[in-house]
Design a protein around this motif. Structure first.
Motif, PDB file in Angstrom:
ATOM      1  N   UNK A 112       0.890  -1.168  -0.072  1.00  0.00           N
ATOM      2  CA  UNK A 112      -0.120   0.037   0.142  1.00  0.00           C
ATOM      3  C   UNK A 112       1.036   1.244  -0.011  1.00  0.00           C
ATOM      4  N   UNK A 113       0.438   2.425  -0.339  1.00  0.00           N
ATOM      5  CA  UNK A 113       1.183   3.440  -0.259  1.00  0.00           C
ATOM      6  C   UNK A 113       0.450   4.740   0.253  1.00  0.00           C
ATOM      7  N   UNK A 114       1.165   5.476   1.400  1.00  0.00           N
ATOM      8  CA  UNK A 114       0.536   6.489   2.042  1.00  0.00           C
ATOM      9  C   UNK A 114       0.460   7.702   0.958  1.00  0.00           C
ATOM     10  N   UNK A 115      -1.124   8.122   0.869  1.00  0.00           N
ATOM     11  CA  UNK A 115      -1.464   9.181   0.030  1.00  0.00           C
ATOM     12  C   UNK A 115      -1.256  10.448   0.783  1.00  0.00           C
ATOM     13  N   UNK A 116      -1.702  10.380   1.944  1.00  0.00           N
ATOM     14  CA  UNK A 116      -1.738  11.697   2.967  1.00  0.00           C
ATOM     15  C   UNK A 116      -1.419  11.050   4.214  1.00  0.00           C
ATOM     16  N   UNK A 117      -0.664  12.054   5.024  1.00  0.00           N
ATOM     17  CA  UNK A 117      -0.726  11.583   6.512  1.00  0.00           C
ATOM     18  C   UNK A 117      -0.773  13.357   7.429  1.00  0.00           C
ATOM     19  N   UNK A 118      -1.412  13.425   8.348  1.00  0.00           N
ATOM     20  CA  UNK A 118      -1.173  14.338   8.944  1.00  0.00           C
ATOM     21  C   UNK A 118      -1.284  14.105  10.596  1.00  0.00           C
ATOM     22  N   UNK A 119      -0.501  15.039  11.253  1.00  0.00           N
ATOM     23  CA  UNK A 119      -0.470  15.042  12.615  1.00  0.00           C
ATOM     24  C   UNK A 119      -1.484  15.665  13.348  1.00  0.00           C
ATOM     25  N   UNK A 120      -2.375  14.906  14.271  1.00  0.00           N
ATOM     26  CA  UNK A 120      -3.585  15.492  14.943  1.00  0.00           C
ATOM     27  C   UNK A 120      -3.661  15.463  16.304  1.00  0.00           C
ATOM     28  N   UNK A 121      -4.506  15.818  17.100  1.00  0.00           N
ATOM     29  CA  UNK A 121      -4.929  15.607  18.473  1.00  0.00           C
ATOM     30  C   UNK A 121      -6.065  14.397  18.056  1.00  0.00           C
TER      31      UNK A 121
END
Length: 75
Positions: free
Chosen positions: A47-56
């Motif tokens: 699989x491929x990471x399309x988007x990643x965000x740091x969140x609470x």
């Protein structure tokens, strides 16, 4: 997850993270994972990471549990 996604399929999920080198069991009773550990599992499953965000992710005690929202895709 990979075996259930169709070609060009997407899946989003959250994961609580830790700066440690290995996954740990947090005081909340939930597991925390290093971002690199999660990325390697994603890659190992083709699989491929399309988007990643740091969140609470959620309020926990007097603070917040931090982590990632990750969108993965299948080629």
């Amino acid at each position: 997850m990979a075996q259930h996604l169709k070609s060009r399929g997407l899946c989003a999920f959250t994961v609580e993270t830790t700066p440690d080198a290995q996954p740990i069991l947090g005081t909340s009773g939930r597991y925390l994972y290093p971002a690199q550990f999660v990325a390697k599992i994603i890659q190992n499953n083709k699989l491929h990471i399309k988007e990643q965000r740091i969140v609470a992710l959620r309020k926990e005690g007097n603070g917040y549990a931090n982590g990632l929202v990750i969108l993965v895709g299948k080629a």
